[in-house]
Design a protein around this motif. Structure first.
Motif, PDB file in Angstrom:
ATOM      1  N   TYR A 141      24.744 -17.780  24.974  1.00 37.61           N
ATOM      2  CA  TYR A 141      24.029 -18.864  24.300  1.00 37.61           C
ATOM      3  C   TYR A 141      24.631 -20.255  24.510  1.00 37.61           C
ATOM      4  O   TYR A 141      24.123 -21.226  23.946  1.00 37.61           O
ATOM      5  N   TYR A 145      20.804 -22.763  19.895  1.00 33.40           N
ATOM      6  CA  TYR A 145      20.879 -22.334  18.495  1.00 33.40           C
ATOM      7  C   TYR A 145      19.697 -21.445  18.108  1.00 33.40           C
ATOM      8  O   TYR A 145      19.853 -20.533  17.291  1.00 33.40           O
ATOM      9  N   LYS A 146      18.547 -21.691  18.691  1.00 31.10           N
ATOM     10  CA  LYS A 146      17.390 -20.849  18.387  1.00 31.10           C
ATOM     11  C   LYS A 146      17.646 -19.414  18.816  1.00 31.10           C
ATOM     12  O   LYS A 146      17.367 -18.463  18.082  1.00 31.10           O
ATOM     13  N   LYS A 197      20.424 -17.830  16.680  1.00 29.48           N
ATOM     14  CA  LYS A 197      19.973 -17.466  15.335  1.00 29.48           C
ATOM     15  C   LYS A 197      19.360 -16.061  15.337  1.00 29.48           C
ATOM     16  O   LYS A 197      19.524 -15.295  14.391  1.00 29.48           O
ATOM     17  N   ARG A 219      22.142 -13.566  15.180  1.00 27.70           N
ATOM     18  CA  ARG A 219      23.104 -13.898  14.124  1.00 27.70           C
ATOM     19  C   ARG A 219      23.845 -12.680  13.575  1.00 27.70           C
ATOM     20  O   ARG A 219      25.030 -12.795  13.229  1.00 27.70           O
ATOM     21  N   GLU A 265      28.203 -20.619  12.596  1.00 27.56           N
ATOM     22  CA  GLU A 265      27.571 -19.959  11.449  1.00 27.56           C
ATOM     23  C   GLU A 265      27.059 -20.987  10.445  1.00 27.56           C
ATOM     24  O   GLU A 265      25.966 -20.835   9.879  1.00 27.56           O
ATOM     25  N   LEU A 304      23.850 -22.449  11.793  1.00 30.63           N
ATOM     26  CA  LEU A 304      22.755 -21.488  11.692  1.00 30.63           C
ATOM     27  C   LEU A 304      22.268 -21.339  10.251  1.00 30.63           C
ATOM     28  O   LEU A 304      21.066 -21.165  10.018  1.00 30.63           O
ATOM     29  N   GLU A 305      23.171 -21.437   9.303  1.00 23.46           N
ATOM     30  CA  GLU A 305      22.797 -21.323   7.891  1.00 23.46           C
ATOM     31  C   GLU A 305      21.849 -22.446   7.486  1.00 23.46           C
ATOM     32  O   GLU A 305      20.991 -22.264   6.609  1.00 23.46           O
ATOM     33  N   TYR A 365      20.099 -24.400   9.898  1.00 25.09           N
ATOM     34  CA  TYR A 365      19.219 -24.720  11.024  1.00 25.09           C
ATOM     35  C   TYR A 365      17.742 -24.604  10.632  1.00 25.09           C
ATOM     36  O   TYR A 365      17.371 -23.695   9.895  1.00 25.09           O
ATOM     37  N   GLU A 413      22.915 -29.333  20.880  1.00 26.19           N
ATOM     38  CA  GLU A 413      21.902 -28.317  21.107  1.00 26.19           C
ATOM     39  C   GLU A 413      21.252 -28.453  22.471  1.00 26.19           C
ATOM     40  O   GLU A 413      20.961 -29.559  22.918  1.00 26.19           O
TER      41      GLU A 413
END
Length: 246
Positions: A34, A43-44, A47, A50, A88, A91-92, A94, A244
């Motif tokens: 990634y 990030y997509k 996620k 995750r 993390e 992502l929390e 995002y 990103e």
């Protein structure tokens, strides 16, 4: 008390594991999948993967550094922990445009930032990202190159490397991260031996680079152009936009 073969096997395995540190293999696989060559993150995609990141964080949480670990085992652990927990955190929250958008709705400088959120539980301790960077890494390890390994999810940060830091390669990895950061004209510009516009990281953490030499002496170990000792240095604006992939 009767010591069984199973108990002896368990104790031996525990001893070997504690001496060997932890495996960063699953985190390494995530980075290769990634993160691109420029250090930008999908990030997509991450996620969607995750659970694998959380599984790696669980390994860190239940296996904190031990006294019998080597220096490089400990330092690699904490660098990876900082970077993985930063992912993390993103992502929390995002989608988010910048890590600086995360934190308390009441913004108190140096108190209610993303780096002050205590969401990290390692062993019996609760941490935030500042605790790891300033309370552990900068405090316990005399290693200024960590500033090019720790990545706070911003465009102007050093690139997130596509491989996890590992103790057996740590010195080479830190040298590579430092060299690449200084060679990136988007983050540091060397006009000639007498003029340079450098990342504000060198200004913010100047004391770390001056412990064993001058700032310019440190930079000259890794820079594409050697600066004169009286070189004129200016500071680049810092871009806090999310690192990103576009």
């Amino acid at each position: 008390m009767k010591i069984t073969l199973a108990l002896l096997t368990f104790l031996f395995a525990h001893l070997v594991f504690s001496q060997a540190g932890v495996s960063h293999k699953s985190y390494d696989e995530l980075l290769q999948k990634y993160v691109d060559e420029k250090g930008m993150v999908d990030y997509k995609g991450l996620k969607g993967d995750r659970p694998k990141l959380k599984s790696y964080l669980s390994i860190l949480e239940t296996n904190p550094p031990q006294n019998n670990w080597t220096r490089d085992q400990k330092l690699a652990y904490w660098i990876n922990a900082y970077n993985a927990y930063t992912l993390e955190l993103i992502l929390e929250h995002y989608p988010v445009e910048s890590i600086k958008d995360i934190g308390s709705t009441i913004k108190i400088p140096f108190v209610s930032t993303a780096w002050d959120i205590k969401f990290i539980n390692i062993g019996d301790e609760e941490y935030d990202l500042n605790n790891i960077e300033h309370g552990i890494i900068r405090k316990e390890f005399d290693e200024p190159r960590i500033h090019f390994a720790l990545v706070c999810a911003a465009v102007s940060c050093p690139k997130l490397q596509r491989r996890a830091y590992v103790p057996e390669k740590l010195d080479d990895q830190l040298a590579k991260a430092t060299t690449e950061f200084l060679a990136n004209p988007e983050k540091n510009e060397f006009k000639n031996a007498n003029q340079a516009t450098l990342s504000k990281l060198f200004n913010w953490y100047g004391g770390d680079f001056k412990k064993n030499s001058t700032l310019i002496e440190f930079i000259n170990q890794y820079a594409p152009i050697k600066l004169s000792k009286n070189a004129e240095i200016e500071w680049k604006d810092y871009n806090w936009a999310l690192n990103e992939q576009q």
